[in-house]
Design an enzyme around this catalytic site. Sequence first.
Site, PDB file in Angstrom:
ATOM      1  N   CYS A   2      79.777  55.891  19.837  1.00 46.79           N
ATOM      2  CA  CYS A   2      79.402  57.254  19.510  1.00 46.79           C
ATOM      3  C   CYS A   2      80.550  58.203  19.853  1.00 46.79           C
ATOM      4  O   CYS A   2      81.484  57.838  20.558  1.00 46.79           O
ATOM      5  CB  CYS A   2      78.160  57.685  20.286  1.00 46.79           C
ATOM      6  SG  CYS A   2      76.728  56.595  20.060  1.00 46.79           S
ATOM      7  N   ARG A  16      77.018  65.442  18.361  1.00 43.69           N
ATOM      8  CA  ARG A  16      77.532  64.074  18.442  1.00 43.69           C
ATOM      9  C   ARG A  16      77.329  63.319  17.141  1.00 43.69           C
ATOM     10  O   ARG A  16      76.461  63.671  16.314  1.00 43.69           O
ATOM     11  CB  ARG A  16      76.835  63.349  19.578  1.00 43.69           C
ATOM     12  CG  ARG A  16      75.312  63.251  19.505  1.00 43.69           C
ATOM     13  CD  ARG A  16      74.768  61.954  18.937  1.00 43.69           C
ATOM     14  NE  ARG A  16      75.201  60.801  19.679  1.00 43.69           N
ATOM     15  CZ  ARG A  16      74.650  60.372  20.823  1.00 43.69           C
ATOM     16  NH1 ARG A  16      73.592  61.023  21.307  1.00 43.69           N
ATOM     17  NH2 ARG A  16      75.082  59.295  21.438  1.00 43.69           N
ATOM     18  N   ASN A  79      77.083  55.152  24.560  1.00 41.71           N
ATOM     19  CA  ASN A  79      77.232  53.785  25.038  1.00 41.71           C
ATOM     20  C   ASN A  79      78.438  53.644  25.967  1.00 41.71           C
ATOM     21  O   ASN A  79      79.516  54.202  25.703  1.00 41.71           O
ATOM     22  CB  ASN A  79      77.392  52.819  23.860  1.00 41.71           C
ATOM     23  CG  ASN A  79      76.061  52.330  23.335  1.00 41.71           C
ATOM     24  OD1 ASN A  79      75.040  52.412  24.026  1.00 41.71           O
ATOM     25  ND2 ASN A  79      76.050  51.812  22.120  1.00 41.71           N
TER      26      ASN A  79
END
Length: 324
Positions: A2, A16, A79
């Site tokens: 991400c 995001r 992550n």
Amino acid sequence: MCTAATYKTKDFYFGRNLDYEFSYGDEIVIACRNYPFTFSNGETIQSHHALIGMAYICDGYPLYYDAINEKGLAIAGLNFVGNAHYNEYKPDKENIAQYELIPWILSTCENVNQAKCKLENLNILNKPFNENLPLAQLHWILADESECITVESMSDGLHIYPNPAGVLTNNPPFPYQMFNLNNYRNLSPKSPVNTFSKELNLDLYSRGMGALGLPGDLSSQSRFVKVAFTKLNSISGDSEYESVSQFFHILHSVEQQKGCCELENQQYEITLYSSCCNCTKGIYYYTTYNNHQISAVNMHNENLDQNKIIRYPQLQKEQIHYQN
């Protein structure tokens, strides 16, 4: 994998890309001021700041990926596989599960400074939401209009780092990401001068050569460099349309297209959605992989004094405007 970023014009923006191979059925979710949040430490917050973000609803509970509250504080979890480390219960700490961190912060904190004070005694528990949802390995970016930090829970403890770049991707740990920017300090949005040799008349043969060497691959370290360069050199007007448009251009500079990141069993990681939150006005904008039309939910169009969550399904179908 991400990418998250901050952006400031007249208002403050945060958002995001969520890159993954499948969706859990994510929705835009408003948690109203009197929706009760119960946490692993036994605390129940009955009345709190309202928040809006992207979440997966499981057993009636919003599992937020990213969110903002009505005071302008924003947070996203990304992550951090292989480096994230959570712990057993510690009686002298504030014990919060990984999936509770976003509402735990946003429900009571108005800014990053308050969040830092709350994080100082935090212990993140190695407790999954249920047996069907694996424990997500994450780190977090928190921001308001004046400050940004990165939070990483690792085997050597909980780290809270100032984040002057205002961006975050995945591995390696944040200090390495920031140090790596030193390797690109020569990049510039301007046309470069010839420093190769005074003996050679080397010509500029293209625009944009000041950014020669800017990474373009999909790895998390390369995306960190590219989104930092793009964000920190971005210019737009102060209007809402210009600011939101520019923010999505920043995120889309590192989006993932189907087929370019192949996983096992013929699966592909793609940018499932991109979000842009106007933290000043409480508006959640988003696009999805199959719908590039910008959609929006304004939390202040709802009665925020209710004791429930309000759900908006993602608009997934591509919307094409035909000019006749």
